[in-house]
Design a protein around this motif. Structure first.
Motif, PDB file in Angstrom:
ATOM      1  N   VAL A 166      35.050  37.023  44.142  1.00  6.33           N
ATOM      2  CA  VAL A 166      35.950  36.254  45.007  1.00  6.33           C
ATOM      3  C   VAL A 166      36.968  37.127  45.734  1.00  6.33           C
ATOM      4  O   VAL A 166      37.540  36.709  46.737  1.00  6.33           O
ATOM      5  CB  VAL A 166      36.697  35.164  44.206  1.00  6.33           C
ATOM      6  N   SER A 167      37.214  38.332  45.236  1.00  6.17           N
ATOM      7  CA  SER A 167      38.222  39.204  45.826  1.00  6.17           C
ATOM      8  C   SER A 167      37.565  40.491  46.303  1.00  6.17           C
ATOM      9  O   SER A 167      36.713  41.057  45.615  1.00  6.17           O
ATOM     10  CB  SER A 167      39.324  39.515  44.805  1.00  6.17           C
ATOM     11  N   GLN A 188      41.868  38.252  51.156  1.00 11.00           N
ATOM     12  CA  GLN A 188      41.648  37.199  50.164  1.00 11.00           C
ATOM     13  C   GLN A 188      42.680  37.220  49.039  1.00 11.00           C
ATOM     14  O   GLN A 188      42.741  36.294  48.227  1.00 11.00           O
ATOM     15  CB  GLN A 188      40.255  37.329  49.536  1.00 11.00           C
ATOM     16  N   SER A 189      43.476  38.280  48.959  1.00 15.48           N
ATOM     17  CA  SER A 189      44.336  38.483  47.785  1.00 15.48           C
ATOM     18  C   SER A 189      45.366  37.381  47.597  1.00 15.48           C
ATOM     19  O   SER A 189      45.746  37.070  46.467  1.00 15.48           O
ATOM     20  CB  SER A 189      45.044  39.841  47.885  1.00 15.48           C
ATOM     21  N   ARG A 191      45.019  34.312  47.886  1.00 16.94           N
ATOM     22  CA  ARG A 191      44.406  33.139  47.248  1.00 16.94           C
ATOM     23  C   ARG A 191      43.733  33.467  45.918  1.00 16.94           C
ATOM     24  O   ARG A 191      43.856  32.713  44.949  1.00 16.94           O
ATOM     25  CB  ARG A 191      43.385  32.515  48.200  1.00 16.94           C
ATOM     26  N   TYR A 192      43.022  34.586  45.875  1.00 17.65           N
ATOM     27  CA  TYR A 192      42.221  34.907  44.691  1.00 17.65           C
ATOM     28  C   TYR A 192      42.799  36.056  43.873  1.00 17.65           C
ATOM     29  O   TYR A 192      42.259  36.396  42.816  1.00 17.65           O
ATOM     30  CB  TYR A 192      40.792  35.256  45.120  1.00 17.65           C
ATOM     31  N   GLN A 195      41.486  42.562  43.199  1.00 18.83           N
ATOM     32  CA  GLN A 195      40.276  42.702  42.382  1.00 18.83           C
ATOM     33  C   GLN A 195      40.605  42.904  40.904  1.00 18.83           C
ATOM     34  O   GLN A 195      39.866  42.435  40.032  1.00 18.83           O
ATOM     35  CB  GLN A 195      39.423  43.857  42.920  1.00 18.83           C
ATOM     36  N   ASN A 198      40.571  39.879  38.644  1.00 19.22           N
ATOM     37  CA  ASN A 198      39.312  39.162  38.494  1.00 19.22           C
ATOM     38  C   ASN A 198      38.317  39.942  37.621  1.00 19.22           C
ATOM     39  O   ASN A 198      37.115  39.920  37.849  1.00 19.22           O
ATOM     40  CB  ASN A 198      38.724  38.889  39.883  1.00 19.22           C
ATOM     41  N   ASP A 244      31.790  33.482  41.550  1.00 20.57           N
ATOM     42  CA  ASP A 244      31.912  32.060  41.892  1.00 20.57           C
ATOM     43  C   ASP A 244      30.831  31.721  42.906  1.00 20.57           C
ATOM     44  O   ASP A 244      30.149  32.616  43.427  1.00 20.57           O
ATOM     45  CB  ASP A 244      33.303  31.776  42.462  1.00 20.57           C
ATOM     46  N   ASP A 278      40.502  31.052  53.355  1.00 25.35           N
ATOM     47  CA  ASP A 278      39.999  31.976  52.331  1.00 25.35           C
ATOM     48  C   ASP A 278      40.399  33.416  52.618  1.00 25.35           C
ATOM     49  O   ASP A 278      40.253  34.280  51.737  1.00 25.35           O
ATOM     50  CB  ASP A 278      38.476  31.875  52.254  1.00 25.35           C
ATOM     51  N   ARG A 426      49.801  36.063  41.926  1.00 22.53           N
ATOM     52  CA  ARG A 426      48.385  36.379  41.693  1.00 22.53           C
ATOM     53  C   ARG A 426      48.197  37.711  40.965  1.00 22.53           C
ATOM     54  O   ARG A 426      47.067  38.107  40.679  1.00 22.53           O
ATOM     55  CB  ARG A 426      47.636  36.421  43.027  1.00 22.53           C
TER      56      ARG A 426
END
Length: 532
Positions: A166-167, A188-189, A191-192, A195, A198, A244, A278, A426
């Motif tokens: 996702v990242s 993307q960071s 939201r997700y 890295q 994750n 995901d 996203d 996050r």
């Protein structure tokens, strides 16, 4: 008898002699017991190279500004080879430096090991490394990935299962171990998360030569130390990455601004929308940092003419880059969703540009630019990059003091300039990575490219930017940091400095790993005696 300290180069030569001797006469149980030949496998020497070509290739990196010559290069066939190397150094009376080199994409020699051994992690892929996609009731979908694997290959392995991480980083030809040692950020960071947020589990070889499996619940101190730890605590040989459901396509939109305040206000609004976009990134467009660059080609020739006119009038304009993922189930509503999100934004009317591309093509967007630059001989040039995290409360001051008063006025920059917000929530504060204290901060990337004889000029500009921030009290943090003194590193890590030192003493007490970061030296006041 007085002990004689042996140089790292001599130690490595000794390793080769021992291993080659063993391969000839077999298991030498009666040979000189003072030599630690018993730790070597018979074919280890074949994977340790002192050739000028190997040494030269491992002496530099993507930055093209630092050359640090190792004594040898290891091409491991398995993680056991890396264990063997580090264990030998740790047990030696004169430990030598070891650096894991992934894709060599560091900018300031961070993956070098002067007079030590560079481990070419890509060799593991040639020796049967693979990516395994799995599912469990407790974890959901995940991928077990070698630290040497490129993110583009992780994407290719997971997409056939309808899955993906996702990242991401903007550039996918980086190794998993390399980005997890820093953070791994992109649009993307917000939201997700980065890295490093994750990762479920890792296998890590510490500076003692111990191969340890770690997670949030097992050997957690090592787990959190390694994530964002700049390679100081261990070599990542495997990471278990969250997966995901992957979309099939993306709506990719750019809109232009002539006012920085409106530009940042809209970015902050967009990342605050629940279940919204996203990906959100912003960039500067100037004469020396054009609209189309090696990161992506988005604007047609007619658009570029219109943009050039705006640059002539304003000096700088700002591009807001937005992405919304979708698939067949949401294809009929995607345009309506975007239009609803765009209501009230303050972009320049009529200057909205859209693409509809596959998920893979969007994530791999920088690759086409790289290929074109390589064809022109413009990829392997010096890259005096400067990457910063800037607190939201000072981003307007940063714009005036840096973007306008330094970069625009000096007219030296050649390459993309990124500026986009993300959320501190996050990031897990237990990890080694450091970010500003504010809840929202901006990722700023000055991605310079330079002629071979001109990079120092851009380096001086970077120093001027850092000096301005310091004098103006803007509490920035460097991403992919580069500092010259331990005092600067202490300031960088702030409240985490003490635990960073403690973790170093716990997992790499002889300062073997990643010397190219230049964080610690044997003269560091805290260093325990290696004989303790």
């Amino acid at each position: 008898m007085e002990k004689t300290l042996v140089s790292p180069t001599t130690l490595i030569l000794l390793m080769i002699i021992i291993s080659q001797f063993m391969s000839i006469v077999g298991d030498l149980k009666t040979w000189n017991p003072s030599l630690p030949y018993e730790i070597f496998s018979q074919d280890f020497a074949a994977r340790l190279s002192l050739s000028p070509d190997s040494v030269a290739a491992a002496s530099g990196d993507f930055g093209g500004m630092v050359t640090e010559t190792p004594a040898a290069v290891l091409y491991p066939a398995s993680a056991a080879d890396v264990v063997e190397l580090i264990e030998f150094s740790y047990n030696s009376s004169s430990p030598f430096a070891v650096a894991a080199r992934g894709h060599g994409h560091s900018a300031r020699g961070q993956a070098t090991a002067k007079d030590g051994v560079v481990v070419e992690m890509s060799s593991l892929k040639r020796n049967g490394g693979r990516i395994r996609v799995s599912w469990s009731e407790s974890l959901g979908f995940y991928a077990d990935v070698g630290g040497h694997e490129l993110w583009v290959d992780v994407l290719r392995a997971s997409l056939p299962h309808g899955l993906a991480p996702v990242s991401w980083t903007d550039y996918l030809y980086l190794t998993v171990g390399g980005t997890l040692s820093n953070a791994g950020i992109s649009g993307q960071s917000f939201r997700y998360g980065p890295q490093i947020a994750n990762v479920i589990e890792m296998d890590v070889i510490t500076g003692k030569g111990e191969l340890i499996t770690c997670s949030k619940h097992i050997n957690s101190e090592l787990f959190f130390a390694v994530l964002g730890g700049l390679g100081q605590f261990g070599v990542i040989t495997r990471a278990r990455i969250v997966l995901d459901k992957a979309p099939t396509r993306v709506k990719w939109v750019r809109m232009l601004y002539d006012d920085f305040t409106k530009f940042t206000r809209d970015q902050e609004h967009l990342i605050s929308i629940d279940d919204g976009l996203d990906y959100v990134e912003g960039s500067l467009i100037m004469t020396q940092s054009p609209a189309n660059n090696w990161r992506s080609s988005f604007f047609s020739p007619s658009h570029q003419s219109q943009i050039a006119s705006l640059i002539s009038n304003h000096g700088i304009i700002y591009s807001l880059e937005l992405v919304k993922y979708y698939d067949d189930e949401t294809a009929t509503t995607i345009d309506e969703e975007l239009q609803e999100m765009f209501k009230g934004l303050s972009f320049i009317g009529g200057l909205v540009f859209e693409k509809d591309v596959s998920f893979f093509d969007f994530l791999n967007r920088v690759r086409s630019g790289e290929v074109k630059l390589r064809q022109k001989g413009m990829w392997d040039v010096p890259h005096p990059w400067l990457n910063l995290f800037v607190p939201k409360s000072r981003i307007l001051d940063f714009n005036v003091g840096v973007f306008v008063d330094i970069i625009l006025r000096q007219n030296k920059t050649s390459g993309p300039i990124l500026v986009y917000p993300t959320n501190k929530a996050r990031w897990d504060d237990r990890m080694s990575a450091v970010v500003p204290e504010e809840e929202t901060f901006y990722c700023v990337g000055l991605l310079h490219s330079s002629r071979v004889n001109e990079w120092e000029e851009l380096g001086n500009q970077n120093e001027e930017i850092l000096k301005y921030c310091d004098e103006a009290g803007i509490k920035i943090k460097q991403y992919l940091p580069h500092y010259k003194t331990e005092e600067d590193w202490e300031k960088h890590f702030g409240k985490k400095w003490q635990i960073f030192q403690q973790r170093k003493a716990l997992f790499d007490p002889k300062l073997i790993l990643s010397p190219g970061q230049r964080i610690f030296s044997q003269s560091s006041s805290w260093v325990w005696s290696i004989d303790a």
